[in-house]
Design an enzyme around this catalytic site. Structure first.
Site, PDB file in Angstrom:
ATOM      1  N   GLU A 141     -85.235 -27.083  48.251  1.00 54.44           N
ATOM      2  CA  GLU A 141     -84.164 -29.004  48.480  1.00 54.44           C
ATOM      3  C   GLU A 141     -86.264 -29.134  49.672  1.00 54.44           C
ATOM      4  O   GLU A 141     -86.476 -28.696  50.275  1.00 54.44           O
ATOM      5  CB  GLU A 141     -83.679 -28.521  49.667  1.00 54.44           C
ATOM      6  CG  GLU A 141     -83.413 -30.146  50.168  1.00 54.44           C
ATOM      7  CD  GLU A 141     -81.921 -30.053  51.043  1.00 54.44           C
ATOM      8  OE1 GLU A 141     -81.691 -29.132  52.392  1.00 54.44           O
ATOM      9  OE2 GLU A 141     -80.861 -30.447  50.497  1.00 54.44           O
TER      10      GLU A 141
ATOM     11  N   CYS B  43     -79.363 -35.096  51.763  1.00 51.11           N
ATOM     12  CA  CYS B  43     -78.420 -34.196  50.979  1.00 51.11           C
ATOM     13  C   CYS B  43     -77.834 -33.715  49.768  1.00 51.11           C
ATOM     14  O   CYS B  43     -77.982 -32.719  48.174  1.00 51.11           O
ATOM     15  CB  CYS B  43     -77.595 -33.713  52.080  1.00 51.11           C
ATOM     16  SG  CYS B  43     -76.776 -34.644  52.511  1.00 51.11           S
TER      17      CYS B  43
ATOM     18  N   GLY C 155     -77.030 -29.989  58.075  1.00 51.22           N
ATOM     19  CA  GLY C 155     -78.370 -29.301  58.291  1.00 51.22           C
ATOM     20  C   GLY C 155     -78.704 -28.488  57.087  1.00 51.22           C
ATOM     21  O   GLY C 155     -78.309 -28.252  56.013  1.00 51.22           O
ATOM     22  N   SER C 156     -79.891 -27.776  57.586  1.00 50.56           N
ATOM     23  CA  SER C 156     -80.381 -27.025  56.541  1.00 50.56           C
ATOM     24  C   SER C 156     -79.923 -25.913  56.054  1.00 50.56           C
ATOM     25  O   SER C 156     -79.322 -25.242  57.307  1.00 50.56           O
ATOM     26  CB  SER C 156     -81.325 -26.347  57.036  1.00 50.56           C
ATOM     27  OG  SER C 156     -81.892 -25.575  58.216  1.00 50.56           O
ATOM     28  N   THR C 157     -80.335 -24.838  55.290  1.00 51.43           N
ATOM     29  CA  THR C 157     -78.599 -23.680  54.617  1.00 51.43           C
ATOM     30  C   THR C 157     -79.550 -22.505  55.494  1.00 51.43           C
ATOM     31  O   THR C 157     -78.051 -21.971  55.928  1.00 51.43           O
ATOM     32  CB  THR C 157     -78.584 -24.063  52.947  1.00 51.43           C
ATOM     33  OG1 THR C 157     -78.515 -24.581  52.053  1.00 51.43           O
ATOM     34  CG2 THR C 157     -78.395 -22.224  52.764  1.00 51.43           C
TER      35      THR C 157
ATOM     36  N   GLY D  91     -77.355 -22.733  58.624  1.00 50.34           N
ATOM     37  CA  GLY D  91     -76.008 -23.215  58.662  1.00 50.34           C
ATOM     38  C   GLY D  91     -75.669 -21.257  58.584  1.00 50.34           C
ATOM     39  O   GLY D  91     -74.987 -21.308  58.702  1.00 50.34           O
TER      40      GLY D  91
ATOM     41  N   LYS E 214     -74.812 -31.940  69.394  1.00 48.35           N
ATOM     42  CA  LYS E 214     -75.812 -31.555  69.668  1.00 48.35           C
ATOM     43  C   LYS E 214     -76.754 -32.711  69.352  1.00 48.35           C
ATOM     44  O   LYS E 214     -76.570 -32.075  67.689  1.00 48.35           O
ATOM     45  CB  LYS E 214     -76.433 -30.275  69.903  1.00 48.35           C
ATOM     46  CG  LYS E 214     -77.397 -30.126  70.772  1.00 48.35           C
ATOM     47  CD  LYS E 214     -78.732 -30.196  70.243  1.00 48.35           C
ATOM     48  CE  LYS E 214     -79.207 -29.491  68.772  1.00 48.35           C
ATOM     49  NZ  LYS E 214     -80.587 -30.383  67.914  1.00 48.35           N
TER      50      LYS E 214
HETATM   51  P1  NAI Z   1     -82.375 -28.239  60.472  1.00 47.58           P
HETATM   52  O1  NAI Z   1     -81.137 -27.494  59.556  1.00 47.58           O
HETATM   53  O2  NAI Z   1     -82.985 -27.228  61.866  1.00 47.58           O
HETATM   54  O3  NAI Z   1     -81.137 -28.878  61.890  1.00 47.58           O
HETATM   55  C1  NAI Z   1     -80.255 -29.937  61.741  1.00 47.58           C
HETATM   56  C2  NAI Z   1     -79.227 -29.928  63.382  1.00 47.58           C
HETATM   57  O4  NAI Z   1     -79.057 -28.507  63.748  1.00 47.58           O
HETATM   58  C3  NAI Z   1     -80.433 -30.384  64.602  1.00 47.58           C
HETATM   59  O5  NAI Z   1     -79.490 -31.042  65.486  1.00 47.58           O
HETATM   60  C4  NAI Z   1     -81.220 -28.921  65.150  1.00 47.58           C
HETATM   61  O6  NAI Z   1     -81.519 -28.614  66.521  1.00 47.58           O
HETATM   62  C5  NAI Z   1     -80.151 -27.867  65.105  1.00 47.58           C
HETATM   63  N1  NAI Z   1     -80.855 -26.558  64.736  1.00 47.58           N
HETATM   64  C6  NAI Z   1     -81.274 -25.899  64.465  1.00 47.58           C
HETATM   65  N2  NAI Z   1     -81.581 -24.719  64.460  1.00 47.58           N
HETATM   66  C7  NAI Z   1     -80.392 -24.156  65.380  1.00 47.58           C
HETATM   67  C8  NAI Z   1     -79.389 -22.973  65.607  1.00 47.58           C
HETATM   68  N3  NAI Z   1     -80.469 -21.384  65.632  1.00 47.58           N
HETATM   69  N4  NAI Z   1     -78.817 -23.151  65.996  1.00 47.58           N
HETATM   70  C9  NAI Z   1     -77.700 -24.506  66.125  1.00 47.58           C
HETATM   71  N5  NAI Z   1     -78.183 -25.665  65.780  1.00 47.58           N
HETATM   72  C10 NAI Z   1     -79.771 -25.602  65.333  1.00 47.58           C
HETATM   73  O7  NAI Z   1     -83.161 -28.793  59.981  1.00 47.58           O
HETATM   74  P2  NAI Z   1     -84.409 -29.165  60.128  1.00 47.58           P
HETATM   75  O8  NAI Z   1     -85.417 -28.480  60.197  1.00 47.58           O
HETATM   76  O9  NAI Z   1     -84.847 -30.695  60.719  1.00 47.58           O
HETATM   77  O10 NAI Z   1     -85.032 -29.517  58.373  1.00 47.58           O
HETATM   78  C11 NAI Z   1     -85.355 -28.851  57.845  1.00 47.58           C
HETATM   79  C12 NAI Z   1     -84.829 -28.951  56.293  1.00 47.58           C
HETATM   80  O11 NAI Z   1     -83.244 -28.434  55.896  1.00 47.58           O
HETATM   81  C13 NAI Z   1     -85.413 -29.883  55.451  1.00 47.58           C
HETATM   82  O12 NAI Z   1     -86.481 -30.577  55.330  1.00 47.58           O
HETATM   83  C14 NAI Z   1     -84.015 -30.427  54.792  1.00 47.58           C
HETATM   84  O13 NAI Z   1     -84.410 -29.656  53.970  1.00 47.58           O
HETATM   85  C15 NAI Z   1     -82.326 -29.741  55.822  1.00 47.58           C
HETATM   86  N6  NAI Z   1     -81.811 -30.406  55.934  1.00 47.58           N
HETATM   87  C16 NAI Z   1     -80.882 -30.814  55.501  1.00 47.58           C
HETATM   88  C17 NAI Z   1     -79.833 -31.477  55.558  1.00 47.58           C
HETATM   89  C18 NAI Z   1     -78.418 -32.001  55.110  1.00 47.58           C
HETATM   90  O14 NAI Z   1     -78.019 -33.430  55.236  1.00 47.58           O
HETATM   91  N7  NAI Z   1     -78.042 -31.511  54.232  1.00 47.58           N
HETATM   92  C19 NAI Z   1     -80.335 -32.448  57.045  1.00 47.58           C
HETATM   93  C20 NAI Z   1     -81.403 -32.226  57.736  1.00 47.58           C
HETATM   94  C21 NAI Z   1     -82.150 -31.031  57.090  1.00 47.58           C
END
Ligand code: NAI
Ligand code: MG
Length: 487
Positions: A390, A290, A234-236, A239, A181
């Protein structure tokens, strides 16, 4: 060009076939530099996730993949890397259009690193081994290292193809099948990769892509009882949700989450190199990285000299058209991310940090695109939001320190622990500080160096599990102990 790309519509890739979402719904993916719709994407949901998991399960149980000889599996995975490089220009264009990162980064770094990831793991296919263990009595005891089964991969938008590769390549090498996904902001290269995997000869159902939103498609993948493991970046905040939800079916989980990495400069370092490292550490990838070095710690006696260099270099960086090969700072990925970054710039000012380089929204002349100017804050207090949270944008927070003890406490003083760097000519001090930092990666006199062979992942709330290198094989295998009575 495939039919998928010609139509401007993108479907789901399930069981080796392209298909619409069960609901028939679609959503747009937007070019953040122009705000134009690039394509409409199928909006997968729980029903599509279920189909994809069934396809992945059938492929896993049929042994079309796990039962293939390791040599053939390795060759096929190597071919995926070759095909990524064959289509590198096209993939780089797609990545830059979807994400807003400079074409220089997509073409020279993201795409070649993704190809390298497949070719690195292709080599491991023939080297995944069990052990024979000396046990008392007339027994032979040996172990088998077996795939975990169906892997659910959920990936973010900042390095779209690369972070898919970090999961897909080792998962495939170990004999698993995968349902991906990808991030809703940047689905295009993942879909193109599905075509590439088919062209390489990957059996149907081994790799499936369900595009859609996190709260629906992503959450359904985490809940699905047919999935054995979730690999997430993705985001904490998300996570944490994933861990909770995965508990119901006791899935294995690996998480690569956010960071607030300290980049530490001592007065005895090469200040020119350190200034360059500070710039690269925070402005590479628009700061949507990240491991970004978002907290610059400077020894008080070198503060003014270093800051002057950092300010001077920052002023030379301006956002530009991501498709221009000379551009080094592109567009932020989305309006949401733009607003988040602007919000943090405002918060830094209102909490009393001093803007040494004034950031803020930028315009390339036509009023379009999610561009921001790079920003540097000085005299940041460790308790400020810009020092704790972050930001995921080109915003640097500068803090100073007097003693090593004070430094270590402040550097470790966030919930995160993804990466850190130390700049000094004193090798003993560098060694001791590297040991004291709670971070999964520590760079000494450099920043942002990564290689497929070297493990990457977090301490503390930056997650757990190590991607890349031989460590990732642990994430995608499980160990079976076999006893044979020899009497
Ligand atoms: P996010 O954590 O919401 O998205 C990452 C992935 O998780 C996407 O594919 C999203 O569709 C999926 N996702 C979202 N909610 C989910 C759920 N409840 N169950 C399963 N999958 C889910 O991150 P977002 O909203 O795009 O970005 C927000 C903040 O997160 C950023 O500003 C940044 O601070 C952080 N982030 C950190 C990353 C890293 O590389 N560690 C990458 C992306 C975002
Ligand atoms: Mg989100």
């Amino acid at each position: 060009m495939t039919s998928q790309q010609a139509t401007g519509q993108r479907q789901l890739f399930i069981g080796g076939r392209w298909q619409d979402a069960a609901s028939g719904k679609t959503f747009p993916t937007i070019n953040p530099a122009t705000e134009e719709v690039i394509a409409r994407i199928a909006e997968g949901d729980a029903a599509d996730i279920d189909l994809a998991v069934q396809a992945a399960r059938r492929a896993f149980e049929s042994k079309s993949w796990a039962g293939m000889s390791q040599r053939d599996r390795g060759k096929l995975i190597w071919r995926i890397g070759d095909l990524i490089m064959k289509h590198a220009d096209e993939l780089a264009q797609l990545e830059t259009a979807d994400n807003g990162k400079p074409i220089f980064e997509s073409r020279q770094i993201d795409i070649p690193m993704a190809a390298d990831c497949f070719q690195y793991y292709a080599g491991w296919a023939t080297k995944i081994e069990g052990e024979t263990i000396p046990v008392p009595g007339e027994y032979l005891n040996y172990t088998l290292r077996e795939p975990v089964g169906v892997v659910g991969a959920i990936t973010p938008w900042n390095f779209p193809l690369l972070l898919v590769s970090w999961k897909l390549a080792p998962a495939l090498t170990c004999g698993n099948t995968v349902v991906l996904k990808p991030a809703e902001e940047t689905p295009l290269t993942a879909l193109r990769l599905a075509e590439i995997c088919r062209e390489a000869g990957l059996p149907e159902g081994v790799f499936n892509v369900v595009t859609g939103f996190g709260e629906t498609a992503g959450a359904a993948l985490v809940r699905h009882p047919g999935v054995d493991k979730i690999a997430f970046t993705g985001s904490t905040a998300v996570g944490k949700e994933i861990m909770k939800s995965a508990a119901a079916t006791l899935k294995k989980v690996s998480l690569e989450l956010g960071g607030k990495s300290p980049n530490i400069v001592f007065a005895d370092s090469d200040l020119e190199a350190a200034a360059k490292g500070a710039i690269n550490g925070i402005f590479y990838g628009k700061g949507e990285v990240c491991a970004a070095g978002s907290r610059l710690f400077v020894e008080a006696s070198a503060h003014d000299a270093l800051l002057e260099k950092v300010v001077e270099r920052t002023k030379r960086i301006a956002p530009g058209d991501p498709m221009n090969p000379k551009t080094r700072l592109g567009a932020l990925v989305s309006k949401t991310q733009l607003e988040k970054v602007i919000g943090y710039i405002e918060s830094g000012k209102s909490e009393g940090a001093v803007p040494a380089v004034e950031g803020g929204r930028a315009d390339l002349g036509n009023g379009k695109g999610y561009f921001v100017k790079p920003s540097v804050f000085d005299r940041v207090d460790p308790r400020m939001r810009i020092a704790q949270e972050e930001i995921f944008g080109p915003v640097l927070a500068t803090l100073s320190f007097e003693s090593v003890e004070e430094l270590i406490e402040k550097a470790n003083g966030t919930i995160y622990g993804l990466a850190a760097a130390v700049w000094t000519r004193d090798i003993g001090k560098a060694y001791r500080i590297a040991r004291s930092l709670k971070a999964g990666t520590v760079w000494i006199n450099t920043y942002n160096v990564l290689d497929t062979a070297s493990p990457f992942g977090g301490y503390k709330m930056s997650g757990f599990g190590r991607e890349l290198g031989k460590h990732a094989l642990e994430l995608y295998t499980q160990v079976k102990s076999v006893w044979v009575d020899l009497r």
